[in-house]
Design an enzyme around this catalytic site. Sequence first.
Site, PDB file in Angstrom:
ATOM      1  N   GLU A   1      24.895  10.815  -3.779  1.00  0.00           N
ATOM      2  CA  GLU A   1      25.298  11.900  -3.641  1.00  0.00           C
ATOM      3  C   GLU A   1      25.359  12.077  -1.960  1.00  0.00           C
ATOM      4  OE1 GLU A   1      22.664  15.190  -4.581  1.00  0.00           O
ATOM      5  OE2 GLU A   1      23.774  16.708  -3.237  1.00  0.00           O
TER       6      GLU A   1
ATOM      7  N   HIS B   1      26.961  19.690  -1.645  1.00  0.00           N
ATOM      8  CA  HIS B   1      26.070  18.997  -2.556  1.00  0.00           C
ATOM      9  C   HIS B   1      26.866  18.567  -3.683  1.00  0.00           C
ATOM     10  CE1 HIS B   1      21.934  19.624  -0.821  1.00  0.00           C
ATOM     11  NE2 HIS B   1      22.593  20.464   0.101  1.00  0.00           N
TER      12      HIS B   1
ATOM     13  N   GLU C   1      28.158  22.948  -4.955  1.00  0.00           N
ATOM     14  CA  GLU C   1      27.916  21.661  -5.912  1.00  0.00           C
ATOM     15  C   GLU C   1      29.480  21.336  -6.503  1.00  0.00           C
ATOM     16  OE1 GLU C   1      25.253  20.100  -6.335  1.00  0.00           O
ATOM     17  OE2 GLU C   1      23.654  21.439  -6.056  1.00  0.00           O
TER      18      GLU C   1
ATOM     19  N   HIS D   1      21.355  15.964   1.862  1.00  0.00           N
ATOM     20  CA  HIS D   1      20.521  14.694   1.731  1.00  0.00           C
ATOM     21  C   HIS D   1      20.838  13.829   2.908  1.00  0.00           C
ATOM     22  CE1 HIS D   1      19.450  16.478  -2.009  1.00  0.00           C
ATOM     23  NE2 HIS D   1      20.803  16.615  -2.215  1.00  0.00           N
TER      24      HIS D   1
HETATM   25 ZN   LIG Z   1      22.041  17.980  -3.256  1.00  0.00          ZN
END
Ligand SMILES: [Zn+2]
Length: 468
Positions: A298, A351, A418, A284
């Site tokens: 995030e 992430h 993640e 992102h």
């Molecule tokens: Zn993400």
Amino acid sequence: MRKGIFVTFCLLLILGFIGPTSDAGAAAYFHDVSTTHRAAKEINYLAQGKIVQGSLSGYFYPSKYVTRAEAAAIIGRTLNFNGTQRATSFKDVGKGNFASGYIQEAAEKNIINGYKDGTFRPEQLVTRGEMALLINRAYSFGGNTTSQAIHQLMDKGIAQGFTNGTFGQDQPIIRADFAVFVARAINPKFRINYELTAIQQATVNASALNVRQGPSTNFDTVAVLKKGQKVDVLHIVGSWAYVRASGIEGFVHTAYLSGISSSNPTNQLLQYLKTQTIIIDPGHGAHDPGAVANGLKEKDINLSVALKVKSLFQDTGFNIALTRESDVFVSLSDRVNFAKKMNGNVFVSIHTNAGGGTGTETYYYSAAATNPYVEKSKKLAQCIQKRLVEAWNAADRGVKKGNLHVLRENNMPAVLVELGFIDRKEDAAKLGSSYWQGKAAKAIYLGILDYYASESGLNFQPLYDRVQ
Ligand SMILES: [Zn+2]
């Protein structure tokens, strides 16, 4: 046979390759490098090894500046590169360039790089700073930045700098000085106040092993070692080892030594690391915040952890590149294109999860059709996942298959982690904490080391030790 040698000898005389000898009878190779020239010893040493060459009429031009092509050729000859002229990967170095073979091999071995526009700029002058980096890479002295490289040269008695205390890193270097630095780099006898210590022991496995003044058969033999004789290995130049045995010091080819790796373990590791580029991809950015919850975005967490991973890899010898280093938007395809353009060897996307779970999970892409590195991706995912779960004492959601653009469209082992769930209070407390972000970064660093240690079979202890 004899006739051939005689003809060659005459040809060399005609072409002027065999230079005049001085009155004192000591070898002098060039008309313009008298035995009293301050760099005569080093220049003549390199000339003996056919590492430096003069003009056809026997001039060395010691005060001329060194071009990048000449530097690649000189360094390449010290490492016994195959100098046969050939096509290169640079658009401005054709097969006709005298140094094309050396330039290509030096570039392949990451000793000297080209420019982003695909050129090599063979006629560009080499600065003293560039020279320092070149020498560090060629002989694995470990300096990755110009200042580290200069420091290494000072440390090893190869360079002294100027009397005003500077090194003049932006100044072009002349041939005489370049010869001095290269001679000192390859042969410790030329260094200033420098005592070498043994890096390992080895045993001679040839019946009569010539010990030479330099790292090739062009150099004179100074002694002969017997089979079974033990030697101390002090220094490595390419495939040649600088050894010491019962008062004898000089170079032997490593093929005739038992119990020696072609280079010492640290050198070998450094040689390997500089061929490896790690791409870290903070997910992102800018108008795309990713998941948002508990006052956290995030994109900020991903970037913060990625920058911490980068700083852990800094100065390890690995090349490391981030797809973004600030709050900017990078499309998924640009992230992959960047990784490919940088010739990445592993790709780790960072992430932060959302959707009401807890814990850590890591993805890889499992269909070989687009990214063939399925098994390596899986292994990399397992290595990083294990370290992350340990570091955060997090719920282990496991290694999973995922059809994600940055994994699927890549052409290198690629994973996506993640870290935790931004919308879960317990996870968010860690995700937003610099301390826990640091632990995650260290876990990713260690996971990548675990992967590399198992892939390469090399001893990565020095890199583990850095974060103990
Ligand atoms: Zn993400």
